[in-house]
Write a protein that holds these residues in place. Structure first.
Motif, PDB file in Angstrom:
ATOM      1  N   GLY A  36       0.928  -1.260   0.574  1.00  0.00           N
ATOM      2  CA  GLY A  36      -0.004   0.021  -0.020  1.00  0.00           C
ATOM      3  C   GLY A  36       0.507   1.022   0.153  1.00  0.00           C
ATOM      4  N   THR A  37       1.979   1.253  -0.138  1.00  0.00           N
ATOM      5  CA  THR A  37       3.003   2.828  -0.468  1.00  0.00           C
ATOM      6  C   THR A  37       2.856   3.113  -1.730  1.00  0.00           C
ATOM      7  N   GLY A  38       2.981   2.513  -2.627  1.00  0.00           N
ATOM      8  CA  GLY A  38       2.921   3.214  -3.832  1.00  0.00           C
ATOM      9  C   GLY A  38       3.978   2.515  -4.652  1.00  0.00           C
ATOM     10  N   LYS A  39       4.690   1.264  -4.137  1.00  0.00           N
ATOM     11  CA  LYS A  39       5.278   0.812  -5.201  1.00  0.00           C
ATOM     12  C   LYS A  39       4.694   0.597  -6.689  1.00  0.00           C
ATOM     13  N   THR A  40       3.714   0.239  -6.627  1.00  0.00           N
ATOM     14  CA  THR A  40       2.956  -0.194  -7.903  1.00  0.00           C
ATOM     15  C   THR A  40       3.300   1.448  -9.226  1.00  0.00           C
ATOM     16  N   LYS A  94      -4.140  11.877  11.669  1.00  0.00           N
ATOM     17  CA  LYS A  94      -2.559  12.108  12.291  1.00  0.00           C
ATOM     18  C   LYS A  94      -2.150  11.104  13.651  1.00  0.00           C
ATOM     19  N   ALA A  95      -3.540  10.889  13.666  1.00  0.00           N
ATOM     20  CA  ALA A  95      -3.448   9.689  14.601  1.00  0.00           C
ATOM     21  C   ALA A  95      -3.556   8.728  15.104  1.00  0.00           C
ATOM     22  N   TYR A  96      -3.579   7.971  14.246  1.00  0.00           N
ATOM     23  CA  TYR A  96      -3.971   6.660  13.083  1.00  0.00           C
ATOM     24  C   TYR A  96      -2.539   6.153  12.472  1.00  0.00           C
ATOM     25  N   ALA A  97      -2.467   4.582  12.797  1.00  0.00           N
ATOM     26  CA  ALA A  97      -0.782   4.419  12.352  1.00  0.00           C
ATOM     27  C   ALA A  97      -1.087   3.940  11.199  1.00  0.00           C
ATOM     28  N   TRP A  98      -1.441   3.327  10.274  1.00  0.00           N
ATOM     29  CA  TRP A  98      -2.499   3.488   8.902  1.00  0.00           C
ATOM     30  C   TRP A  98      -1.120   2.150   8.653  1.00  0.00           C
ATOM     31  N   PRO A  99      -1.577   0.941   9.083  1.00  0.00           N
ATOM     32  CA  PRO A  99      -1.407   0.061   8.552  1.00  0.00           C
ATOM     33  C   PRO A  99      -0.709  -0.399   7.293  1.00  0.00           C
ATOM     34  N   GLY A 100      -2.248   0.120   6.744  1.00  0.00           N
ATOM     35  CA  GLY A 100      -2.392  -0.665   5.229  1.00  0.00           C
ATOM     36  C   GLY A 100      -1.717   0.740   4.253  1.00  0.00           C
ATOM     37  N   ASN A 101      -1.550   2.045   4.742  1.00  0.00           N
ATOM     38  CA  ASN A 101      -0.625   2.748   3.959  1.00  0.00           C
ATOM     39  C   ASN A 101      -1.318   3.796   3.026  1.00  0.00           C
ATOM     40  N   VAL A 102      -0.758   3.668   2.136  1.00  0.00           N
ATOM     41  CA  VAL A 102      -1.573   4.978   1.020  1.00  0.00           C
ATOM     42  C   VAL A 102      -3.081   3.991   0.523  1.00  0.00           C
TER      43      VAL A 102
END
Length: 432
Positions: free
Chosen positions: A167-171, A312-320
């Protein structure tokens, strides 16, 4: 003697770069503005140019474009504190030879500049036609570093390895590289989408289809060893360019015997490392706004400040990818602006997780900041009071803004002596 033009408006940095230039036996000439640099370049010839993008009178990219119009343009190395993907791509498109991000590592620039001055003088590469831009947003330092490598990848045909959490945007980054560096369409292969007995047939088909163009192998670490050998042979033939993504450490897979060491080095000629969203919270506002606008279509749906605080307080384990889904959720349930916390997915509002994430993010930021402050020699280390003042200054500025710029109210809320607060505001923020 070689002559280097330094176009940089920060006096201290220009002086430091001048020292680097003189150290390699060249003459340094400094200009503090874009126009000043162009005028000096018109009056005399230079063997290289160090060019900042953020100049007071014009963008350094405009200066770069103007320098290229000369009959025998000098090679240009870009330096910038604003390493956006657009800047990196445009600098490469205009023929910049290298791209450095602030804060500069002068020890890294010196050998690069020295090598550049020894190269035979040739015309820089022809300006390429730029395809339609693909949205990638980020000003966090880790993203700026990624953008610099992406820009390098766009200017070459070598293999590229893109790593990062799911989910970080590699593709998306691979799509940018393929679109900017050639005219053939990107062919995709993901082996974990196929039964093992069909994967080899599909890979062979994709290699044939991509011959002469780019092939994206997603989650390359999942390739069985026999198929890794197929990719090795394809890379050796150089019949097409291969881009590969991985959500897991390939070096760890190499040590465990699950991934070929030779394939790892063949793929990672250029390595783009994309950071998790939790480590780039400064990008959250711009990312969320762009994704919310895309999800809302024609409707205007701004984020309320309290909703941004939740993000901003959330950890976002699934990213973008998870942020995009959250903005789609908000657009679906919010009937009238603004987007309030109750319009966000329920998991974002779990306070325990949010508190742990904020504490971790604060510690990570403090450690990174201290690392930078303590890199100077021991005799030049800042005093504790100076370090504390640097931390206290933004804290007081933020607190004051939240109390409508009224020190009396702030002092009462913090149970703080008013005279002490006013002294700190005067010393740290220049307020009377």
């Amino acid at each position: 003697m070689a002559r280097v033009l330094i176009i940089e408006d920060e006096y201290a940095l220009a002086a430091a770069l001048s020292t680097v230039v003189r150290r390699i036996g060249a003459e340094a000439v400094v200009a503090a503005s874009g126009q000043g640099g162009l005028e000096k370049a018109q009056r005399q010839a230079f063997d290289a140019v160090l060019l900042d993008i953020g100049l007071p009178d014009m963008s350094g990219l405009k200066v770069l474009a103007a320098l290229r119009e000369a009959e025998n343009p000098p090679p240009v190395m870009i330096i910038t504190a604003h390493g956006t993907l657009d800047n990196a791509l445009e600098a490469r498109r205009l023929g910049a030879y290298d791209y450095f991000l602030k804060p500069l590592n002068l020890a890294e620039i010196q050998p690069q500049l020295q090598a550049l001055l020894k190269l035979p003088r040739h015309e820089p590469p022809a300006v390429a036609n730029s395809p339609d831009p693909v949205m990638m947003i980020g000003t966090a330092p880790a993203m700026q570093r990624a953008f610099a490598v992406i820009a390098q990848a766009c200017a070459t045909k070598v293999p590229v390895l893109l790593t990062g959490q799911p989910g970080t945007g590699k593709t998306l980054a691979a799509e940018v590289i393929a679109a900017q560096s050639g005219t053939q369409p990107l062919v995709r292969f993901r082996c974990d989408e196929w039964p093992r007995e069909q994967a080899e047939v599909m890979l062979d088909g994709c290699l044939e289809k991509a011959r002469g163009g780019p092939l994206l192998i997603e989650e390359v670490g999942a390739l069985p060893l026999p198929l890794q050998a197929v990719v090795c042979r394809a890379l050796a033939k150089e019949e097409q360019r291969i881009l590969a993504t991985s959500s897991h450490s390939l070096l760890e897979a190499v040590t465990q015997g699950r991934f070929r060491e030779d394939l790892y080095y063949q793929l990672s000629v250029l390595h783009v490392s994309l950071p998790p969203l939790a480590e780039r919270t400064e990008d959250l506002q711009a990312l969320a706004a762009a994704l919310l606008k895309r999800a809302a279509g024609e409707r205007e749906l701004p984020l309320a400040l309290e909703s941004l605080a939740v993000l901003k307080a959330y950890a976002w384990p699934g990213n973008v990818r998870e942020l995009a889904a959250a903005m789609q959720h908000a657009a679906a349930v919010c009937s009238a602006p603004p987007v309030l916390p109750r319009h966000l997915p329920a998991r974002l509002l779990e306070n325990d997780q949010a508190n742990v994430h904020l504490e971790t993010a604060l510690k990570r930021a403090l450690v990174a900041w201290l690392d930078r402050q303590l890199t100077c020699p021991e005799e030049a280390l800042p005093e504790y009071d100076a370090l504390l003042a640097e931390v206290e200054k933004p804290l007081l500025a933020e607190l004051l803004a939240r109390f409508e710029d009224k020190p009396t109210r702030l002092a009462a809320a913090l149970n703080m002596n008013r005279a002490t607060l006013r002294r700190k505001l005067r010393e740290l923020l220049g307020r009377e």
